[in-house]
Design a protein around this motif. Structure first.
Motif, PDB file in Angstrom:
ATOM      1  N   GLY A  10       0.840  -1.182   0.000  1.00  0.00           N
ATOM      2  CA  GLY A  10       0.000   0.000   0.000  1.00  0.00           C
ATOM      3  C   GLY A  10       0.871   1.226   0.000  1.00  0.00           C
ATOM      4  N   SER A  11       0.371   2.284   0.595  1.00  0.00           N
ATOM      5  CA  SER A  11       1.166   3.502   0.713  1.00  0.00           C
ATOM      6  C   SER A  11       1.471   3.740   2.187  1.00  0.00           C
ATOM      7  N   GLY A  12       2.524   4.498   2.422  1.00  0.00           N
ATOM      8  CA  GLY A  12       2.916   4.815   3.794  1.00  0.00           C
ATOM      9  C   GLY A  12       1.757   5.429   4.550  1.00  0.00           C
ATOM     10  N   GLY A  13       1.538   4.972   5.756  1.00  0.00           N
ATOM     11  CA  GLY A  13       0.439   5.468   6.567  1.00  0.00           C
ATOM     12  C   GLY A  13      -0.777   4.566   6.572  1.00  0.00           C
ATOM     13  N   GLN A  14      -0.821   3.587   5.661  1.00  0.00           N
ATOM     14  CA  GLN A  14      -1.965   2.667   5.631  1.00  0.00           C
ATOM     15  C   GLN A  14      -1.798   1.511   6.615  1.00  0.00           C
ATOM     16  N   GLY A  15      -0.639   1.349   7.182  1.00  0.00           N
ATOM     17  CA  GLY A  15      -0.448   0.323   8.198  1.00  0.00           C
ATOM     18  C   GLY A  15      -0.108  -1.062   7.688  1.00  0.00           C
ATOM     19  N   THR A  16       0.335  -1.173   6.437  1.00  0.00           N
ATOM     20  CA  THR A  16       0.653  -2.501   5.911  1.00  0.00           C
ATOM     21  C   THR A  16       1.845  -3.124   6.629  1.00  0.00           C
ATOM     22  N   ILE A  17       2.814  -2.301   6.995  1.00  0.00           N
ATOM     23  CA  ILE A  17       3.989  -2.825   7.707  1.00  0.00           C
ATOM     24  C   ILE A  17       3.587  -3.278   9.106  1.00  0.00           C
ATOM     25  N   THR A  18       2.769  -2.499   9.773  1.00  0.00           N
ATOM     26  CA  THR A  18       2.272  -2.882  11.099  1.00  0.00           C
ATOM     27  C   THR A  18       1.448  -4.164  11.011  1.00  0.00           C
TER      28      THR A  18
END
Length: 180
Positions: A10-18
């Motif tokens: 996704g894009s930064g801020g969407q929480g995909t890494i979290t």
């Protein structure tokens, strides 16, 4: 369980890494082996981002996802970039609003209102990543719900537990409707 490679883009801020980190923790709580890696563009918010998780019952000798068994794309950019690495027969999940050009291939595609569900049904678009985890787990039957919930609750900010439980359940319900 054989090795399962999962990529959330996704894009930064969407929480995909979290979300990837939470899924990794939940898998460990379920007695599995798991590794999580991440990548994001130079912009903290708005740039391309991806979180990856490898889950297995056996030791994991290579930690990177080369070809995904499960791909989640919350933006068109992520979809275009990562769908080429989706394995034949894999599960591809895209947000139905932000991914207008639906990918085609030899995979099972689910185009779902993930961000809309977070915003309208749960009440906060910022929990779209937790809705995503509910969707992924329900569609792929990765780990027991209790272990996934434990993973979520161990990583979300204090005071947001009920909101995140609601988001997880909303994702599960969204996936159940999609399976019918």
């Amino acid at each position: 369980m054989a090795r399962i490679d999962i990529r959330l883009g996704g894009s930064g801020g969407q929480g995909t890494i979290t979300a990837a980190a939470i899924l990794g923790y939940a898998a460990v709580y379920a007695g599995k082996k798991a590794v999580q890696t991440k990548s994001y563009g130079p912009e903290a918010r708005g740039g391309a981002a991806r979180g990856e998780v490898v889950i297995s019952d056996e030791d994991i000798n290579y930690v990177k996802v080369l070809r995904s068994d499960i791909l989640v794309a919350l933006t068109q950019e992520a979809c275009d970039k990562f769908v080429v690495d989706a394995k034949e027969g894999s599960i591809v999940i895209v947000d139905d609003f932000l991914v207008k050009n639906k990918p085609q291939g030899n995979f099972k595609l689910y185009s779902l209102p993930i961000i809309k569900t977070a915003a309208e049904d749960v009440g906060k678009s910022m929990v779209a990543n937790i809705v995503t985890l509910g969707v992924v787990n329900e569609l792929a039957n990765l780990i027991d719900y209790e272990k996934l919930e434990k993973g979520v609750l161990s990583k979300v900010p204090k005071g947001t537990e009920e909101l995140n439980k609601k988001a997880l359940q909303a994702g599960i319900e969204l996936a159940r409707k999609a399976k019918k």
